[in-house]
Design an enzyme around this catalytic site. Structure first.
Site, PDB file in Angstrom:
ATOM      1  N   GLY A  47       0.827  -1.201   0.000  1.00 14.41           N
ATOM      2  CA  GLY A  47       0.000   0.000   0.000  1.00 14.41           C
ATOM      3  C   GLY A  47       0.857   1.246   0.000  1.00 14.41           C
ATOM      4  O   GLY A  47       2.011   1.220   0.431  1.00 14.41           O
ATOM      5  N   GLN A  52       2.839  10.110   1.412  1.00 11.21           N
ATOM      6  CA  GLN A  52       4.161   9.455   1.354  1.00 11.21           C
ATOM      7  C   GLN A  52       4.929   9.809   0.088  1.00 11.21           C
ATOM      8  O   GLN A  52       6.138   9.588   0.017  1.00 11.21           O
ATOM      9  CB  GLN A  52       4.015   7.931   1.447  1.00 11.21           C
ATOM     10  N   CYS A  94       6.072  -0.020   7.282  1.00 10.60           N
ATOM     11  CA  CYS A  94       5.709   1.220   6.583  1.00 10.60           C
ATOM     12  C   CYS A  94       6.904   1.688   5.767  1.00 10.60           C
ATOM     13  O   CYS A  94       8.031   1.705   6.267  1.00 10.60           O
ATOM     14  CB  CYS A  94       5.329   2.273   7.611  1.00 10.60           C
ATOM     15  N   LEU A  95       6.643   2.070   4.509  1.00  9.10           N
ATOM     16  CA  LEU A  95       7.731   2.556   3.653  1.00  9.10           C
ATOM     17  C   LEU A  95       8.400   3.796   4.221  1.00  9.10           C
ATOM     18  O   LEU A  95       9.554   4.068   3.911  1.00  9.10           O
ATOM     19  CB  LEU A  95       7.183   2.897   2.266  1.00  9.10           C
ATOM     20  N   HIS A 136      -4.184   1.318   8.038  1.00  9.34           N
ATOM     21  CA  HIS A 136      -2.850   1.937   8.039  1.00  9.34           C
ATOM     22  C   HIS A 136      -2.810   3.129   7.074  1.00  9.34           C
ATOM     23  O   HIS A 136      -2.299   4.201   7.414  1.00  9.34           O
ATOM     24  CB  HIS A 136      -1.818   0.871   7.638  1.00  9.34           C
ATOM     25  N   GLU A 137      -3.390   2.944   5.892  1.00 14.37           N
ATOM     26  CA  GLU A 137      -3.338   4.015   4.882  1.00 14.37           C
ATOM     27  C   GLU A 137      -4.235   5.188   5.271  1.00 14.37           C
ATOM     28  O   GLU A 137      -3.872   6.348   5.051  1.00 14.37           O
ATOM     29  CB  GLU A 137      -3.729   3.471   3.501  1.00 14.37           C
ATOM     30  N   HIS A 140      -2.436   7.390   7.505  1.00 18.32           N
ATOM     31  CA  HIS A 140      -1.546   8.318   6.773  1.00 18.32           C
ATOM     32  C   HIS A 140      -2.304   9.563   6.315  1.00 18.32           C
ATOM     33  O   HIS A 140      -1.783  10.670   6.384  1.00 18.32           O
ATOM     34  CB  HIS A 140      -0.945   7.647   5.537  1.00 18.32           C
TER      35      HIS A 140
HETATM   36 ZN    ZN Z   1       2.806   3.582   6.063  1.00 18.72          ZN
END
Ligand code: ZN
Length: 172
Positions: A47, A52, A94-95, A136-137, A140
């Site tokens: 995702g 991000q 997480c990226l 999670h998204e 963000h």
């Molecule tokens: Zn993340």
């Protein structure tokens, strides 16, 4: 399509709550196409949320089969969770925190409504990895990060041991 640069913590844009998308135009569709390309481009992610990649708008893309068949792509614009089951602790990555994993309480099942990039509203009933990824998204999009969700830095914030192996558990 372009592979975009992924912003890492503590980049300030990751903390800004994103406004809703009002116009479903080619600018939005271009952003979504670039985000999909970026997610699939060797990130080890299932995702990716717009902040991000430096865009403060309520958009994310996800594909829980990103590692394999890439046939479960979902694009969510202005997503809203309509109902959610009780919480269970899940492991996620997480990226924007490439070196860490976190134990986070998430609902196992959710119903979420979201627009696609053309402005058509869809409803999804999701469970397990897909449900966790959506939560999670959406965090963000609200400027909320994994460390805000953990109960203890000592037990719930973990340094990745083996990036390749652990990446499979990664949500984003
Ligand atoms: Zn993340």
């Amino acid at each position: 399509m372009t592979v975009l640069k992924i912003l890492k913590y503590p980049h300030p844009i990751l903390r800004i709550p994103c406004p809703e998308v009002l116009v479903f135009d080619e600018v939005l569709q271009g952003l979504v196409a670039d985000m999909v390309e970026t997610m699939y481009h060797g990130t080890g992610a299932v995702g990716l949320a717009a902040p991000q990649v430096g865009q403060s708008v309520r958009v994310f893309v996800m594909d829980t089969n990103a590692y394999t068949t890439r046939d479960n792509l979902k694009i969510m614009v202005n997503p809203k969770i309509i109902s959610a089951s009780r919480n269970k602790t899940m492991r996620e990555g997480c990226l924007s925190f490439p070196d860490y994993l976190a134990n986070v309480k998430r609902s196992k099942r959710i119903t979420v409504e979201a627009f696609d990039a053309l402005g058509v509203l869809h409803s999804y009933e999701l469970k397990h990895l897909e449900a966790v990824c959506v939560q999670h998204e959406i965090d963000h999009l609200d400027g909320v990060l994994m460390m805000d969700r953990i109960e203890s830095l000592k037990t719930d914030w973990l340094r990745r041991q083996n990036t390749q192996e652990e990446a499979v558990d990664s949500q984003d």
